[in-house]
Design a protein around this motif. Structure first.
Motif, mmCIF file in Angstrom:
data_model
loop_
_atom_site.group_PDB
_atom_site.id
_atom_site.type_symbol
_atom_site.label_atom_id
_atom_site.label_comp_id
_atom_site.label_asym_id
_atom_site.label_seq_id
_atom_site.Cartn_x
_atom_site.Cartn_y
_atom_site.Cartn_z
ATOM 1 N N GLY A 239 42.501 26.048 57.880
ATOM 2 C CA GLY A 239 42.872 27.453 57.767
ATOM 3 C C GLY A 239 41.769 28.349 58.282
ATOM 4 N N THR A 240 42.153 29.378 59.030
ATOM 5 C CA THR A 240 41.174 30.281 59.615
ATOM 6 C C THR A 240 41.832 31.619 59.948
ATOM 7 N N THR A 241 41.073 32.512 60.556
ATOM 8 C CA THR A 241 41.627 33.791 61.006
ATOM 9 C C THR A 241 42.237 33.618 62.395
ATOM 10 N N ALA B 53 44.931 24.429 52.966
ATOM 11 C CA ALA B 53 44.445 25.060 54.200
ATOM 12 C C ALA B 53 44.959 26.488 54.348
ATOM 13 N N SER B 54 46.186 26.742 53.904
ATOM 14 C CA SER B 54 46.768 28.076 54.077
ATOM 15 C C SER B 54 46.083 29.124 53.201
ATOM 16 N N ASP C 28 46.854 37.777 58.856
ATOM 17 C CA ASP C 28 45.820 37.498 59.861
ATOM 18 C C ASP C 28 45.278 36.076 59.737
ATOM 19 N N LYS C 29 46.018 35.208 59.059
ATOM 20 C CA LYS C 29 45.609 33.811 58.909
ATOM 21 C C LYS C 29 46.417 32.928 59.842
ATOM 22 N N VAL C 30 45.808 31.817 60.234
ATOM 23 C CA VAL C 30 46.458 30.780 61.029
ATOM 24 C C VAL C 30 45.987 29.444 60.470
ATOM 25 N N VAL C 31 46.881 28.480 60.443
ATOM 26 C CA VAL C 31 46.495 27.120 60.103
ATOM 27 C C VAL C 31 46.631 26.290 61.375
ATOM 28 N N GLU D 126 51.687 29.732 61.753
ATOM 29 C CA GLU D 126 51.475 31.076 61.235
ATOM 30 C C GLU D 126 52.443 31.308 60.094
ATOM 31 N N PRO D 127 52.042 32.114 59.123
ATOM 32 C CA PRO D 127 52.952 32.369 58.000
ATOM 33 C C PRO D 127 54.158 33.182 58.457
#
Length: 164
Positions: A36-38, A71-72, A82-85, A148-149
């Motif tokens: 998980g990251t930006t 991770a999410s 603004d998150k992406v796994v 992406e969510p």
């Protein structure tokens, strides 16, 4: 009001990848894992690959989990929109379980010949109780896709059956 949910639609395991039903990653196996990251950091990772973090609970390495929920959550405190796994395939190499902050190899596991350090679920090392992995060599990690969510609307005033 909008909330976000994480999902993997139509996901098929790649050839040779083992499902999450094993309690500990077996040495020499390949697993699907998540990071998980930006969105900004994900673009950099996709362009240049993963790099070791300089520090962390297990020292240097790339932090991943076989658990999408874990991770999410990252980066913790960052807004979901603004998150992406990043979904990856990892050959874990030689694995050691680190199940305590006092484990003698917690920060030096790689110096003892291990490729991946694994924190078991519910061992007290991670607040969420979810597993975590730290992979020493980014070359063991193959990027597969990003997740992406999805934005879902709640609080529309509709009943559970969709009637007003």
């Amino acid at each position: 009001m909008y909330q976000y949910e994480w999902a993997e639609d139509d996901f098929v395991l790649p050839y040779g990848v083992v499902r999450l039903d094993l309690p500990q990653p077996d040495s020499g196996k390949t697993y699907v894992m998540y990071h998980g990251t930006t969105k900004k950091a994900a673009k950099s990772i996709l362009a240049q690959g993963f790099r070791q973090s300089s520090e962390g609970m297990l020292g240097r390495g790339v932090y991943l989990s076989r658990d999408l929920v874990k991770a999410s959550r990252y980066p913790i405190g960052h807004p979901d929109h603004d998150k992406v796994v990043i979904r990856v395939k990892v050959n874990v190499g030689r694995v050691i379980a680190i199940n305590s902050q006092r484990h003698p190899l917690r920060l030096t596991w790689h110096d003892s010949g291990f490729d991946t350090a694994w924190v078991p679920p519910n061992c007290g090392m991670v607040k969420s109780g979810l597993e975590e992995n730290c992979v020493w060599d980014p070359k063991r990690i193959q990027i597969m896709a990003t997740i992406e969510p999805r934005q879902v609307q709640h609080g529309c005033g509709c009943s559970a059956r969709g009637y007003m």
